[in-house]
Enzyme design. Structure first.
Site, PDB file in Angstrom:
ATOM      1  CG  ASN A  29      19.528  67.100  34.616  1.00 20.76           C
ATOM      2  OD1 ASN A  29      20.540  66.937  33.921  1.00 20.76           O
ATOM      3  ND2 ASN A  29      19.252  66.355  35.665  1.00 20.76           N
ATOM      4  NE  ARG A  99      20.010  57.056  29.795  1.00 22.13           N
ATOM      5  CZ  ARG A  99      19.407  56.072  29.153  1.00 22.13           C
ATOM      6  NH1 ARG A  99      20.101  55.072  28.690  1.00 22.13           N
ATOM      7  NH2 ARG A  99      18.110  56.090  28.985  1.00 22.13           N
ATOM      8  CG  ASP A 123      23.025  54.798  32.673  1.00 26.44           C
ATOM      9  OD1 ASP A 123      22.422  53.971  33.390  1.00 26.44           O
ATOM     10  OD2 ASP A 123      22.617  55.939  32.456  1.00 26.44           O
ATOM     11  CG  ASP A 311      19.585  63.447  39.969  1.00 28.53           C
ATOM     12  OD1 ASP A 311      20.381  62.606  39.533  1.00 28.53           O
ATOM     13  OD2 ASP A 311      18.610  63.848  39.323  1.00 28.53           O
ATOM     14  CB  VAL A 333      13.521  57.444  40.671  1.00 25.14           C
ATOM     15  CG1 VAL A 333      13.574  57.950  39.234  1.00 25.14           C
ATOM     16  CG2 VAL A 333      12.512  58.258  41.482  1.00 25.14           C
TER      17      VAL A 333
END
Ligand code: EPU
Length: 422
Positions: A29, A99, A123, A311, A333
């Site tokens: 990321n 994305r 998604d 995550d 989140v």
């Protein structure tokens, strides 16, 4: 450009105790956003520690579609060349696949003055809007039209402004950073996301000649400059990959050293895993972890950084599904991020969904079953859970795992996990 092999299945058998050393790669990321930032200035960039994964290949294709060139050098570094003229467009096929493609919006507006970016759809996490990206960029003087599934943005020259985000969105903060660096005057982002990847992006931009202060804190100040230049940079280690291997050792038992991982990016996770009975200690160049015979139940809740990462939650839920006792896990989140729970239940996990909470009654062992990876972290969590599942687990749609992890299977096998691609 680097290519990752798309596979559809992984087979996992009961494993453990794990032992040995795992090299932790560069942060997906962060790497994806640094690649997008190469739009900002003409020249040749060298990015080191960029993982060789499908999402990086997709971002490479997006840059190539805009007229840039991307190649993996023999020494493993990624070289990006940005010519003087590029086509400021992110087509649907690529945005739909990933994305993070929307990260080119800010840099295109700043460097080219226009952008055509497909509107990201929904998604497996739910609708995931980008309204904060757009309203933040509007504060800097951009205008947008949404037609035929595309966002058409324009800006003659962006001008600095104070932007207060409703929520510390990672993507919105990054787009504003990459737009603000070439805007006239000062941009201040309040309630900015504080993730380590934001600080890495700011470090990269500052090397390019930008003037960014405060990245990693809730207030980021950007003094716009007239010009930036191409540079070299090394991507920070992936804190989600590190967490994945911490979860693997917690489930399978044993002792691992995660080479290159940064404990200071994983503080809450380390604290929570400590409560589960996993002993974790930072080392000079990594993290050492030793698991108990069986993890203990504990409660966990996600929050923007420095809170527990969203995550990390699927991975922790995999651990807690075999823990001694009952745990509560809360996702704050992403509203719809529980689709993996039904798959874990197929493996005998006793998990109940109650709104954005999970109630997990740990079982001694899971039971191998055919399951489906609905996204990157869900896929990784299923593989982790399967290490303590009797019989064989077949993870379908495993190409999701390859989007986020370089050499996942090889790294797991090297420390004693029984995982293979059939
Ligand atoms: N949100 C809005 N409007 C916006 C932007 C975000 O409502 O304009 C909402 C989202 O719907 C979500 C929350 O804000 O509920 C957080 O979203 P954020 O923008 O912070 O996340 P992101 O930038 O879309 C990145 C990572 C994700 C990671 C999140 C949170 C990348 C490519 N993706 O997404 O990572 O979960 O931050 O830390 O950087 C992954 O690696 O598998 C992954 C999904």
């Amino acid at each position: 450009m680097c290519e990752s092999v798309a596979v559809s299945q992984l087979v996992v058998r009961p494993s453990g105790p794990l032992s040995g050393e795992v090299p932790v790669g560069g942060a997906k990321n962060s790497a994806l956003k640094l690649m997008a930032a190469c739009v900002l200035a003409e020249g040749r960039y060298v990015l080191r520690n960029v993982p060789d994964i499908a999402d990086v290949a997709t971002m490479g294709q997006l840059l190539e579609a805009m007229g840039m060139s991307v190649r993996r050098r023999e020494d493993g570094a990624l070289e990006v060349v940005r010519p003087a003229v590029i086509t400021p467009e992110a087509p649907y096929e690529l945005v739909e696949r990933m994305r993070a493609s929307s990260a080119v919006l800010g840099p295109l507006l700043a460097a080219v003055g226009q952008a055509r970016v497909a509107i990201p759809g929904g998604d497996d996490f739910g609708s995931r809007p980008i309204d904060m990206h757009l309203s933040g960029l509007e504060s800097l003087g951009a205008t947008f039209e949404l037609t035929h599934g595309m966002i058409e943005g324009r800006a003659d020259r962006l001008r600095g402004a104070e932007v207060v985000l409703d929520y510390p969105s990672v993507g919105a903060t990054e787009n504003l950073l990459m737009a603000g660096v070439l805007a006239s005057g000062r941009t201040t982002v309040q309630n900015a996301a504080r993730e380590p990847e934001i600080a890495d992006l700011a470090a990269f931009l500052n090397r390019m000649g930008a003037r960014v202060l405060g990245a990693g804190s809730p207030t980021i100040t950007i003094d716009g400059v007239a010009e930036l230049r191409a540079v070299e940079h090394t991507v920070i280690p992936d804190r989600i990959e590190a967490a994945t291997f911490l979860a693997a050792v917690a489930v399978a038992g044993g002792e691992l050293t995660l080479r290159g991982a940064r404990a200071d990016h994983l503080e809450i996770l380390i604290e929570r895993m400590g409560r589960m009975g996993v002993r974790i200690s930072p080392e000079a160049d990594g993290i050492w972890a030793m698991a108990p015979a069986r993890p203990r139940a504990t409660d966990v809740a996600t929050l923007p950084y420095p809170g527990l990462a969203t995550d990390h939650l699927p991975l922790l839920v995999a651990v807690l599904s075999v823990a001694d006792g009952t745990s509560y896990a809360t996702e704050n989140v992403f509203a719809g991020r529980f689709r993996y729970v039904g798959e874990l239940a197929r493996m005998g996990a006793r998990v109940r969904v109650d709104g954005h909470h999970l109630v997990i009654d740990g079982v001694e062992r899971l039971s191998g079953a055919p399951v489906r990876a609905v996204d990157i972290r869900a896929g990784a969590a299923l593989v982790v859970a399967a290490l303590r599942a009797d019989g064989e687990t077949v993870v379908h749609d495993a190409e999701h795992v390859d989007r986020g992890y370089e050499g996942f299977i090889d790294k797991l096998r090297a420390v004693g996990a029984d995982v293979e691609r059939p």
